[in-house]
Scaffold this motif. Structure first.
Motif, short mmCIF file in Angstrom:
data_model
loop_
_atom_site.label_atom_id
_atom_site.label_comp_id
_atom_site.label_asym_id
_atom_site.label_seq_id
_atom_site.Cartn_x
_atom_site.Cartn_y
_atom_site.Cartn_z
N ARG A 45 -5.61 -51.41 27.21
CA ARG A 45 -5.34 -51.43 25.77
C ARG A 45 -5.87 -50.17 25.09
O ARG A 45 -5.18 -49.58 24.25
N ALA A 46 -7.09 -49.74 25.44
CA ALA A 46 -7.67 -48.56 24.80
C ALA A 46 -6.92 -47.28 25.16
O ALA A 46 -6.60 -46.46 24.29
N THR A 47 -6.63 -47.09 26.44
CA THR A 47 -5.94 -45.86 26.84
C THR A 47 -4.51 -45.84 26.30
O THR A 47 -4.00 -44.78 25.92
N ASP A 48 -3.85 -47.00 26.27
CA ASP A 48 -2.50 -47.06 25.69
C ASP A 48 -2.51 -46.69 24.21
O ASP A 48 -1.62 -45.99 23.73
N ARG A 146 -6.02 -46.14 13.41
CA ARG A 146 -4.95 -46.52 14.32
C ARG A 146 -5.50 -47.06 15.64
O ARG A 146 -4.97 -48.02 16.21
N PHE A 147 -6.58 -46.45 16.13
CA PHE A 147 -7.20 -46.94 17.36
C PHE A 147 -7.76 -48.35 17.15
O PHE A 147 -7.60 -49.23 18.01
N TRP A 148 -8.44 -48.56 16.03
CA TRP A 148 -9.02 -49.87 15.74
C TRP A 148 -7.94 -50.95 15.72
O TRP A 148 -8.06 -51.98 16.37
N LEU A 152 -8.69 -52.81 19.15
CA LEU A 152 -9.80 -53.75 18.96
C LEU A 152 -9.50 -54.90 18.02
O LEU A 152 -10.02 -56.01 18.22
N GLU A 153 -8.69 -54.68 17.01
CA GLU A 153 -8.47 -55.73 16.01
C GLU A 153 -7.99 -57.05 16.60
O GLU A 153 -8.46 -58.11 16.18
N GLY A 328 -12.75 -61.05 25.98
CA GLY A 328 -11.78 -60.09 26.48
C GLY A 328 -10.70 -59.87 25.45
O GLY A 328 -10.58 -60.62 24.49
N PRO A 329 -9.87 -58.85 25.66
CA PRO A 329 -8.79 -58.63 24.70
C PRO A 329 -7.80 -59.78 24.74
O PRO A 329 -7.53 -60.34 25.78
#
Length: 330
Positions: A45-48, A146-148, A152-153, A328-329
């Protein structure tokens, strides 16, 4: 080693905070320096998010500069226990120019207290700086937003519940054992000794800094396994900030024995036992032969203590016991 000297006033101003943007920065740090320690869903999710939204500047700056240093203004000082994401992003965007300049000098040339650690600056960072500090801060705030929202949201309710439950557990520990003992238990590299809060760094003896502080902010994170020191600078730094320490959120046991937790009595223990799966107030009242008003009262206390989560499904509000495992996500 970082040594924070706290007098009576400073010790009285030690406080805890939960930071959504701080959690995002911790996730960025792992993506940049230790992606293998992330679970596959978090890593994907983070790298995407970074690649799909072309957040190259955030990846370079937020992931860390020389010796793992990333500018502290990406983790604004929390004004209260829980700062909403929009407030934190505004803090980033409006960072004073002199503060941006100071911290980016750190990232480009190495820490001011360790001037011999200079590294070649990333080209992308230098190109972004050409348009000035104000533009730089606004662009980072936009990329962080945008990353948040992407990374993470979706998982923030579970992450936030875990962090708030940790702080509730620390408050209970302070009441039982005192602040000094609680500080010594926060992280393996953090200790309270002789009136100083000492952070031992993984870089060993490279960094040495001693600060006199009137306060310290402690914030838990699900993305760290050691205490991290953020902000707090040598005398003369522009727009000085309160020293902030990120520590690993503990695996909170949500069903403590009644004698070990001041919030837990027989009725609340029964409620927690029933909340291994989501249940409504009406269902709990029926299962435990209690009035809905009584159940609602106890659930509110458990929710404020961070021991249960609360979600809305259609017209129902469902409660569930907070699990001890890291969220987890999803």
């Amino acid at each position: 080693m970082i040594r924070i000297r706290l007098g009576t006033r400073g010790l009285g101003n030690v406080r805890f905070a939960v930071s959504p943007v701080g959690s995002a920065k911790d996730l960025l740090r792992l993506v940049g320096f230790s992606p293998g320690t992330l679970t596959p869903p978090w890593r994907t999710r983070a790298t995407d998010a970074l690649s799909r939204h072309r957040l190259g500047l955030l990846a370079v700056v937020g992931g860390g500069g020389p010796l793992g240093y990333a500018p502290d203004f990406l983790r604004p000082e929390p004004p209260g226990f829980l700062t909403d994401i929009d407030t934190a992003l505004h803090q980033i965007a409006t960072t004073p120019r002199e503060r941006v300049r100071y911290e980016l000098t750190e990232a480009v040339n190495g820490h001011s207290w360790d001037p011999g650690s200079s590294h070649p600056p990333p080209r992308q960072l230098l190109r972004a700086l050409d348009r000035g500090e104000d533009h730089f801060a606004h662009r980072l705030a936009d990329e962080m937003a945008r990353f948040w929202h992407e990374a993470l949201e979706p998982s923030w309710p579970a992450v936030r519940a875990r962090l708030e439950a940790d702080v509730a557990a620390r408050a209970s520990e302070i009441a039982r054992c005192g602040l000094a003992e609680t500080l010594n238990r926060l992280a393996p590299n953090l200790e309270w000794r002789d009136g100083e809060l000492v952070v031992h760094l993984r870089t060993g003896g490279i960094h040495q800094l001693t600060l006199d502080a009137d306060a310290v902010i402690l914030t838990p994170s699900v993305f760290v396994d050691w205490a991290l020191f953020c902000a707090g600078e040598p005398p003369g730094a522009p727009a000085p900030r309160t020293p902030l320490i990120v520590y690993p959120a503990g695996q909170v046991d949500c069903r403590p024995a009644a004698r070990e937790h001041p919030l837990i009595g027989a009725t609340r223990l029964k409620l927690l036992a029933e909340l291994s799966q989501p249940r409504s107030t009406t269902e709990l009242a029926r299962r435990l032969y209690l009035s809905p008003a009584t159940v609602s009262y106890h659930l509110q206390l458990l929710h404020r203590a961070g021991l249960v989560t609360r979600t809305r499904r259609s017209r129902q509000v469902l409660y569930q016991r907070l699990g001890a495992a890291a969220p987890g996500p999803g």
